[in-house]
Design a protein around this motif. Sequence first.
Motif, PDB file in Angstrom:
ATOM      1  N   TYR A 122      72.411  35.203 -53.468  1.00 34.50           N
ATOM      2  CA  TYR A 122      71.324  35.893 -54.175  1.00 34.50           C
ATOM      3  C   TYR A 122      71.413  35.709 -55.690  1.00 34.50           C
ATOM      4  O   TYR A 122      70.565  36.189 -56.421  1.00 34.50           O
ATOM      5  CB  TYR A 122      71.361  37.399 -53.848  1.00 34.50           C
ATOM      6  CG  TYR A 122      71.378  37.660 -52.365  1.00 34.50           C
ATOM      7  CD1 TYR A 122      70.249  37.397 -51.592  1.00 34.50           C
ATOM      8  CD2 TYR A 122      72.525  38.122 -51.739  1.00 34.50           C
ATOM      9  CE1 TYR A 122      70.271  37.609 -50.224  1.00 34.50           C
ATOM     10  CE2 TYR A 122      72.554  38.328 -50.364  1.00 34.50           C
ATOM     11  CZ  TYR A 122      71.426  38.070 -49.614  1.00 34.50           C
ATOM     12  OH  TYR A 122      71.455  38.276 -48.265  1.00 34.50           O
ATOM     13  N   LEU A 156      80.974  38.221 -45.282  1.00 39.44           N
ATOM     14  CA  LEU A 156      80.406  39.503 -44.843  1.00 39.44           C
ATOM     15  C   LEU A 156      81.017  39.937 -43.516  1.00 39.44           C
ATOM     16  O   LEU A 156      81.317  41.121 -43.314  1.00 39.44           O
ATOM     17  CB  LEU A 156      78.898  39.361 -44.668  1.00 39.44           C
ATOM     18  CG  LEU A 156      78.035  39.646 -45.888  1.00 39.44           C
ATOM     19  CD1 LEU A 156      76.570  39.588 -45.499  1.00 39.44           C
ATOM     20  CD2 LEU A 156      78.367  41.016 -46.490  1.00 39.44           C
ATOM     21  N   ARG A 160      83.070  43.358 -42.857  1.00 31.67           N
ATOM     22  CA  ARG A 160      82.748  44.359 -41.822  1.00 31.67           C
ATOM     23  C   ARG A 160      83.962  44.617 -40.947  1.00 31.67           C
ATOM     24  O   ARG A 160      84.249  45.749 -40.573  1.00 31.67           O
ATOM     25  CB  ARG A 160      81.562  43.898 -40.982  1.00 31.67           C
ATOM     26  CG  ARG A 160      80.277  43.938 -41.794  1.00 31.67           C
ATOM     27  CD  ARG A 160      79.021  43.922 -40.957  1.00 31.67           C
ATOM     28  NE  ARG A 160      77.870  43.875 -41.847  1.00 31.67           N
ATOM     29  CZ  ARG A 160      77.147  42.798 -42.106  1.00 31.67           C
ATOM     30  NH1 ARG A 160      77.410  41.657 -41.510  1.00 31.67           N
ATOM     31  NH2 ARG A 160      76.131  42.853 -42.952  1.00 31.67           N
ATOM     32  N   CYS A 166      79.385  47.823 -47.264  1.00 31.29           N
ATOM     33  CA  CYS A 166      78.564  46.669 -47.645  1.00 31.29           C
ATOM     34  C   CYS A 166      77.194  47.181 -48.067  1.00 31.29           C
ATOM     35  O   CYS A 166      76.429  47.680 -47.237  1.00 31.29           O
ATOM     36  CB  CYS A 166      78.394  45.701 -46.472  1.00 31.29           C
ATOM     37  SG  CYS A 166      79.935  44.955 -45.938  1.00 31.29           S
ATOM     38  N   GLN A 167      76.878  47.068 -49.326  1.00 36.66           N
ATOM     39  CA  GLN A 167      75.616  47.607 -49.845  1.00 36.66           C
ATOM     40  C   GLN A 167      74.432  46.723 -49.453  1.00 36.66           C
ATOM     41  O   GLN A 167      74.620  45.559 -49.088  1.00 36.66           O
ATOM     42  CB  GLN A 167      75.671  47.722 -51.374  1.00 36.66           C
ATOM     43  CG  GLN A 167      75.755  46.419 -52.096  1.00 36.66           C
ATOM     44  CD  GLN A 167      77.186  45.912 -52.214  1.00 36.66           C
ATOM     45  OE1 GLN A 167      78.120  46.551 -51.764  1.00 36.66           O
ATOM     46  NE2 GLN A 167      77.345  44.750 -52.805  1.00 36.66           N
ATOM     47  N   ASN A 168      73.216  47.295 -49.570  1.00 32.17           N
ATOM     48  CA  ASN A 168      72.031  46.502 -49.207  1.00 32.17           C
ATOM     49  C   ASN A 168      71.091  46.301 -50.398  1.00 32.17           C
ATOM     50  O   ASN A 168      69.906  46.116 -50.216  1.00 32.17           O
ATOM     51  CB  ASN A 168      71.292  47.141 -48.026  1.00 32.17           C
ATOM     52  CG  ASN A 168      70.812  48.543 -48.365  1.00 32.17           C
ATOM     53  OD1 ASN A 168      71.012  49.019 -49.480  1.00 32.17           O
ATOM     54  ND2 ASN A 168      70.181  49.201 -47.413  1.00 32.17           N
ATOM     55  N   TYR A 169      71.628  46.368 -51.586  1.00 28.99           N
ATOM     56  CA  TYR A 169      70.861  45.971 -52.772  1.00 28.99           C
ATOM     57  C   TYR A 169      71.838  45.487 -53.834  1.00 28.99           C
ATOM     58  O   TYR A 169      73.025  45.761 -53.767  1.00 28.99           O
ATOM     59  CB  TYR A 169      69.965  47.103 -53.283  1.00 28.99           C
ATOM     60  CG  TYR A 169      70.670  48.270 -53.929  1.00 28.99           C
ATOM     61  CD1 TYR A 169      71.433  49.155 -53.168  1.00 28.99           C
ATOM     62  CD2 TYR A 169      70.563  48.497 -55.298  1.00 28.99           C
ATOM     63  CE1 TYR A 169      72.069  50.229 -53.767  1.00 28.99           C
ATOM     64  CE2 TYR A 169      71.190  49.579 -55.890  1.00 28.99           C
ATOM     65  CZ  TYR A 169      71.949  50.433 -55.120  1.00 28.99           C
ATOM     66  OH  TYR A 169      72.579  51.502 -55.697  1.00 28.99           O
ATOM     67  N   CYS A 170      71.300  44.751 -54.822  1.00 32.19           N
ATOM     68  CA  CYS A 170      72.200  44.069 -55.749  1.00 32.19           C
ATOM     69  C   CYS A 170      73.010  45.055 -56.586  1.00 32.19           C
ATOM     70  O   CYS A 170      74.213  44.881 -56.742  1.00 32.19           O
ATOM     71  CB  CYS A 170      71.395  43.106 -56.620  1.00 32.19           C
ATOM     72  SG  CYS A 170      72.430  41.811 -57.334  1.00 32.19           S
ATOM     73  N   ARG A 179      64.206  47.902 -54.043  1.00 28.92           N
ATOM     74  CA  ARG A 179      64.541  48.247 -52.659  1.00 28.92           C
ATOM     75  C   ARG A 179      63.685  49.427 -52.185  1.00 28.92           C
ATOM     76  O   ARG A 179      63.145  49.413 -51.084  1.00 28.92           O
ATOM     77  CB  ARG A 179      66.036  48.609 -52.595  1.00 28.92           C
ATOM     78  CG  ARG A 179      66.474  49.112 -51.246  1.00 28.92           C
ATOM     79  CD  ARG A 179      67.919  49.452 -51.243  1.00 28.92           C
ATOM     80  NE  ARG A 179      68.253  50.553 -52.136  1.00 28.92           N
ATOM     81  CZ  ARG A 179      69.287  51.366 -51.960  1.00 28.92           C
ATOM     82  NH1 ARG A 179      70.095  51.168 -50.946  1.00 28.92           N
ATOM     83  NH2 ARG A 179      69.553  52.340 -52.799  1.00 28.92           N
ATOM     84  N   ARG A 183      60.870  49.434 -49.213  1.00 32.24           N
ATOM     85  CA  ARG A 183      60.988  50.395 -48.106  1.00 32.24           C
ATOM     86  C   ARG A 183      59.657  51.143 -47.932  1.00 32.24           C
ATOM     87  O   ARG A 183      59.164  51.314 -46.823  1.00 32.24           O
ATOM     88  CB  ARG A 183      62.108  51.370 -48.449  1.00 32.24           C
ATOM     89  CG  ARG A 183      62.739  52.004 -47.260  1.00 32.24           C
ATOM     90  CD  ARG A 183      63.785  52.995 -47.702  1.00 32.24           C
ATOM     91  NE  ARG A 183      65.094  52.433 -47.917  1.00 32.24           N
ATOM     92  CZ  ARG A 183      66.015  52.937 -48.735  1.00 32.24           C
ATOM     93  NH1 ARG A 183      65.756  53.982 -49.476  1.00 32.24           N
ATOM     94  NH2 ARG A 183      67.202  52.392 -48.831  1.00 32.24           N
TER      95      ARG A 183
END
Length: 198
Positions: A122, A156, A160, A166-170, A179, A183
């Motif tokens: 990314y 990743l 896990r 583990c985040q889901n945005y930068c 984000r 959503r």
Amino acid sequence: MTGNDRERLLLHCCCGPCAATVVQYFAGTGKQVTGWYYNPNIYPPEEMRLRRQALQQASIALGIPLLPPEPDPEPYEFLLAVAAEGGVRCRACYRLRLEAAARKAKEEGFPAFSTTLSISPYQDLEAIRETGEAAGEKYGVRFEFVDLRKKHRESLERARSLGLYCQNYCGCMFSDLERSAARALRAVRKVKSAAPAE
Ligand code: SF4
Ligand code: SF4
């Protein structure tokens, strides 16, 4: 080669998930890796804490030492850096992180430094290379650039399996807003698709 004659490398880490594979890569090239958390624009503060904690967990699992983190920076410092970079926020972000890492490497006597950003698909790797090299020149330490994006998925999976957050945005407030907007858009589409046809 013993631990004493391996070259020391300071690895700038912005959280835990990428560190697992980047540490393994540099260890495989004979480097003695030390991690250092620096993530000056993570929003909100709770997210900053989660990411720092994930790196601490990763360092224990990987068996690498970490330098103590800096105190959390003031949020306006990032905004000032973005303004100075003409609004190009990711460039400003790379500069803040990599200049701090180069300065830290110099202060702590490391001949070289690198960053976990180099594994993220990314990020703009070319901008990271340029920024890291400029920071290295400024502080008299070598920037070890490497493109590890092909290993991102593997990293990743490892993260896990280690149970790391583990985040889901930068990370910055802009990416958090994006984000939330994405959503909200998904929710609107879902409501529309579920509504009876007129
Ligand atoms: S989107 Fe990511 S890389 Fe870009 S400024 Fe925000 S945190 Fe930094
Ligand atoms: S690139 Fe993103 S996921 Fe990887 S260490 Fe940095 S903040 Fe974490």
